[in-house]
Design a protein around this motif. Structure first.
Motif, PDB file in Angstrom:
ATOM      1  N   CYS A   1      42.926  37.246  24.032  1.00 40.04           N
ATOM      2  CA  CYS A   1      42.352  36.300  23.076  1.00 40.04           C
ATOM      3  C   CYS A   1      41.485  35.342  23.875  1.00 40.04           C
ATOM      4  O   CYS A   1      41.989  34.601  24.728  1.00 40.04           O
ATOM      5  CB  CYS A   1      43.444  35.518  22.344  1.00 40.04           C
ATOM      6  SG  CYS A   1      42.744  34.160  21.361  1.00 40.04           S
ATOM      7  N   GLU A   2      40.184  35.359  23.588  1.00 38.76           N
ATOM      8  CA  GLU A   2      39.276  34.561  24.422  1.00 38.76           C
ATOM      9  C   GLU A   2      39.404  33.066  24.146  1.00 38.76           C
ATOM     10  O   GLU A   2      38.972  32.258  24.944  1.00 38.76           O
ATOM     11  CB  GLU A   2      37.839  35.051  24.222  1.00 38.76           C
ATOM     12  CG  GLU A   2      37.685  36.461  24.750  1.00 38.76           C
ATOM     13  CD  GLU A   2      36.256  36.973  24.729  1.00 38.76           C
ATOM     14  OE1 GLU A   2      35.742  37.274  25.824  1.00 38.76           O
ATOM     15  OE2 GLU A   2      35.672  37.051  23.641  1.00 38.76           O
TER      16      GLU A   2
ATOM     17  N   SER B   1      50.738  43.318  32.160  1.00 41.58           N
ATOM     18  CA  SER B   1      49.806  42.348  32.736  1.00 41.58           C
ATOM     19  C   SER B   1      49.061  41.632  31.607  1.00 41.58           C
ATOM     20  O   SER B   1      48.912  40.409  31.632  1.00 41.58           O
ATOM     21  CB  SER B   1      48.836  43.029  33.701  1.00 41.58           C
ATOM     22  OG  SER B   1      48.162  44.090  33.073  1.00 41.58           O
ATOM     23  N   ASP B   2      48.615  42.376  30.610  1.00 38.11           N
ATOM     24  CA  ASP B   2      47.916  41.731  29.494  1.00 38.11           C
ATOM     25  C   ASP B   2      48.835  40.765  28.738  1.00 38.11           C
ATOM     26  O   ASP B   2      48.440  39.658  28.375  1.00 38.11           O
ATOM     27  CB  ASP B   2      47.378  42.785  28.509  1.00 38.11           C
ATOM     28  CG  ASP B   2      46.110  43.466  29.021  1.00 38.11           C
ATOM     29  OD1 ASP B   2      45.686  43.159  30.152  1.00 38.11           O
ATOM     30  OD2 ASP B   2      45.550  44.295  28.289  1.00 38.11           O
TER      31      ASP B   2
ATOM     32  N   LEU C   1      45.969  32.635  30.561  1.00 38.69           N
ATOM     33  CA  LEU C   1      45.001  32.802  31.641  1.00 38.69           C
ATOM     34  C   LEU C   1      44.132  34.025  31.367  1.00 38.69           C
ATOM     35  O   LEU C   1      44.621  35.051  30.903  1.00 38.69           O
ATOM     36  CB  LEU C   1      45.727  33.005  32.978  1.00 38.69           C
ATOM     37  CG  LEU C   1      46.496  31.798  33.508  1.00 38.69           C
ATOM     38  CD1 LEU C   1      47.394  32.212  34.672  1.00 38.69           C
ATOM     39  CD2 LEU C   1      45.511  30.704  33.938  1.00 38.69           C
ATOM     40  N   ARG C   2      42.840  33.892  31.702  1.00 38.88           N
ATOM     41  CA  ARG C   2      41.935  35.032  31.568  1.00 38.88           C
ATOM     42  C   ARG C   2      42.205  36.046  32.664  1.00 38.88           C
ATOM     43  O   ARG C   2      42.448  35.697  33.811  1.00 38.88           O
ATOM     44  CB  ARG C   2      40.479  34.572  31.669  1.00 38.88           C
ATOM     45  CG  ARG C   2      39.802  34.326  30.326  1.00 38.88           C
ATOM     46  CD  ARG C   2      38.316  34.089  30.544  1.00 38.88           C
ATOM     47  NE  ARG C   2      37.599  35.329  30.761  1.00 38.88           N
ATOM     48  CZ  ARG C   2      36.993  36.013  29.785  1.00 38.88           C
ATOM     49  NH1 ARG C   2      37.010  35.563  28.548  1.00 38.88           N
ATOM     50  NH2 ARG C   2      36.366  37.125  30.054  1.00 38.88           N
ATOM     51  N   PHE C   3      42.042  37.333  32.293  1.00 41.06           N
ATOM     52  CA  PHE C   3      42.305  38.435  33.240  1.00 41.06           C
ATOM     53  C   PHE C   3      41.360  38.424  34.437  1.00 41.06           C
ATOM     54  O   PHE C   3      41.691  38.937  35.492  1.00 41.06           O
ATOM     55  CB  PHE C   3      42.144  39.775  32.504  1.00 41.06           C
ATOM     56  CG  PHE C   3      40.717  40.060  32.100  1.00 41.06           C
ATOM     57  CD1 PHE C   3      40.167  39.477  30.979  1.00 41.06           C
ATOM     58  CD2 PHE C   3      39.937  40.913  32.872  1.00 41.06           C
ATOM     59  CE1 PHE C   3      38.850  39.733  30.611  1.00 41.06           C
ATOM     60  CE2 PHE C   3      38.620  41.176  32.511  1.00 41.06           C
ATOM     61  CZ  PHE C   3      38.070  40.583  31.379  1.00 41.06           C
ATOM     62  N   ASP C   4      40.164  37.840  34.248  1.00 39.80           N
ATOM     63  CA  ASP C   4      39.158  37.956  35.315  1.00 39.80           C
ATOM     64  C   ASP C   4      39.019  36.685  36.143  1.00 39.80           C
ATOM     65  O   ASP C   4      38.049  36.549  36.893  1.00 39.80           O
ATOM     66  CB  ASP C   4      37.794  38.375  34.733  1.00 39.80           C
ATOM     67  CG  ASP C   4      37.313  37.440  33.635  1.00 39.80           C
ATOM     68  OD1 ASP C   4      38.052  36.481  33.277  1.00 39.80           O
ATOM     69  OD2 ASP C   4      36.208  37.667  33.109  1.00 39.80           O
TER      70      ASP C   4
ATOM     71  N   LEU D   1      42.455  38.397  38.639  1.00 36.27           N
ATOM     72  CA  LEU D   1      43.890  38.175  38.501  1.00 36.27           C
ATOM     73  C   LEU D   1      44.648  39.393  37.991  1.00 36.27           C
ATOM     74  O   LEU D   1      45.684  39.779  38.537  1.00 36.27           O
ATOM     75  CB  LEU D   1      44.096  36.980  37.572  1.00 36.27           C
ATOM     76  CG  LEU D   1      45.483  36.393  37.464  1.00 36.27           C
ATOM     77  CD1 LEU D   1      46.075  36.114  38.832  1.00 36.27           C
ATOM     78  CD2 LEU D   1      45.422  35.119  36.627  1.00 36.27           C
ATOM     79  N   LYS D   2      44.124  40.024  36.950  1.00 31.05           N
ATOM     80  CA  LYS D   2      44.863  41.149  36.374  1.00 31.05           C
ATOM     81  C   LYS D   2      44.999  42.296  37.372  1.00 31.05           C
ATOM     82  O   LYS D   2      46.053  42.927  37.461  1.00 31.05           O
ATOM     83  CB  LYS D   2      44.150  41.653  35.108  1.00 31.05           C
ATOM     84  CG  LYS D   2      44.762  42.943  34.590  1.00 31.05           C
ATOM     85  CD  LYS D   2      44.251  43.359  33.248  1.00 31.05           C
ATOM     86  CE  LYS D   2      44.800  44.749  32.930  1.00 31.05           C
ATOM     87  NZ  LYS D   2      44.537  45.158  31.552  1.00 31.05           N
ATOM     88  N   LEU D   3      43.921  42.567  38.112  1.00 33.98           N
ATOM     89  CA  LEU D   3      43.991  43.681  39.055  1.00 33.98           C
ATOM     90  C   LEU D   3      44.993  43.393  40.164  1.00 33.98           C
ATOM     91  O   LEU D   3      45.686  44.290  40.634  1.00 33.98           O
ATOM     92  CB  LEU D   3      42.592  43.971  39.623  1.00 33.98           C
ATOM     93  CG  LEU D   3      41.599  44.470  38.573  1.00 33.98           C
ATOM     94  CD1 LEU D   3      40.230  44.698  39.202  1.00 33.98           C
ATOM     95  CD2 LEU D   3      42.096  45.757  37.919  1.00 33.98           C
TER      96      LEU D   3
END
Length: 274
Positions: free
Chosen positions: A269-270, A175-176, A184-187, A157-159
């Motif tokens: 933040c996980e 983006s972060d 939402l998690r970046f990956d 997602l982040k990319l």
DNA sequence: CAGATGCCCTGGGCGC
DNA sequence: TGCGCCCAGGGCATCT
């Protein structure tokens, strides 16, 4: 920066042009840019993603500016000492100078033809910017458009958010911040988002960018990003994850993590971004 | 074709 | 104090 240019330089004429940086003007011969700018009247600045567009004269051509990592545009009195790494200076009809300063020389200036934008509308986008996706703050970038774009995409997602062809204007900081806001998690595989998650992401991107503009941008430790008058932004003090490794999450108090992705840092933040 | 990697540069911070 | 290393708001060419 666009707002500053629209307020301060629209309607001024360019009375002199000096380009000294060898890399700053690289899409065309520097002399061509200099000759095109000299005597031109600057219009109201526009923007597509991270590109600034300053219409010239009747708007058939436009000055395109990208600051990249370390570029600055400064509006100064002519007598001001020239900062190191000043690569271009435009003399303006009000006596001031518009200076382009850029230590890393990644930034650039060029003049390009711009299709007419219709009566009262800003000029269209130059061919050199045809690859850019929609600006996330433009009215056309709806949650539905975002959702359609995500279908079938396997990229993380982040990319995808940072891919300027997908949507233009989101970089590593925002983006972060937007992904934190969207929880939402970046990956996450980009195509795996639910309808609710797409709505959250769409809202979060627009809110993050709007808030960042309201607070005049993010100036990191080296204060590379400053406005036309050299003043830093304020939004770095409101970052919730970017640059906050080890500090408590503003939402749950857990530690903010830093992860390397594609050679750059990702902060999250996980707990809040499962 | 999408995705990963390296490069274009200078400067600041840090460990030794 | 100085050296070497790592890192930094982006985008693009070149691999797989």
């Amino acid at each position: 920066m666009r707002r500053g240019l629209a307020l301060e330089v629209a309607g001024r004429d360019v009375t002199s042009v000096a380009v000294t940086g060898a890399r700053t003007v690289r899409r065309q011969p520097a002399v061509a840019l200099v000759e095109r700018l000299r005597g031109a009247r600057l219009g109201e600045a526009g923007r597509i993603g991270k590109f600034l567009l300053v219409p010239l004269d009747d708007g058939a051509e436009t000055l395109v500016i990208h600051l990249r990592m370390s570029g600055q545009l400064l509006l100064t009195a002519p007598g001001w000492p020239l900062a190191k790494h000043t690569h271009a200076v435009l003399g303006l009809s009000d006596g001031r100078e518009l200076r382009f300063v850029d230590p890393r020389t990644f930034g650039e200036l060029f003049v390009a033809a711009a299709p007419p934008g219709g009566p009262g509308a800003p000029p269209g986008r130059p061919a050199a910017l045809a690859h850019l996706g929609p600006d996330p703050l433009s009215p056309g970038w709806s949650a539905a458009v975002l959702g359609r774009g995500l279908i079938g995409r396997t990229a993380r997602l982040k990319l995808l958010l940072m891919d300027q062809r997908f949507v233009a204007g989101i970089g590593n900081i925002y983006s972060d911040e937007a992904l934190f806001e969207a929880r939402l998690r970046f990956d996450r595989p980009a195509g795996s988002l639910s309808g609710d998650e797409i709505g959250r992401l769409h809202r979060a991107v627009r809110k993050t960018l709007r808030d960042a503009v309201t607070h005049r941008g993010s100036s990191l430790r080296d204060a590379q990003y400053v406005d036309l008058f050299g003043a830093p932004g304020d939004y770095q003090n409101r970052h919730r994850v970017y640059g906050r490794e080890g500090e408590p999450c503003t939402r749950c108090g857990g530690p903010v993590r830093r992860i390397s992705l594609g050679g750059r840092s990702t902060f999250l933040c996980e707990t809040c971004q499962p």
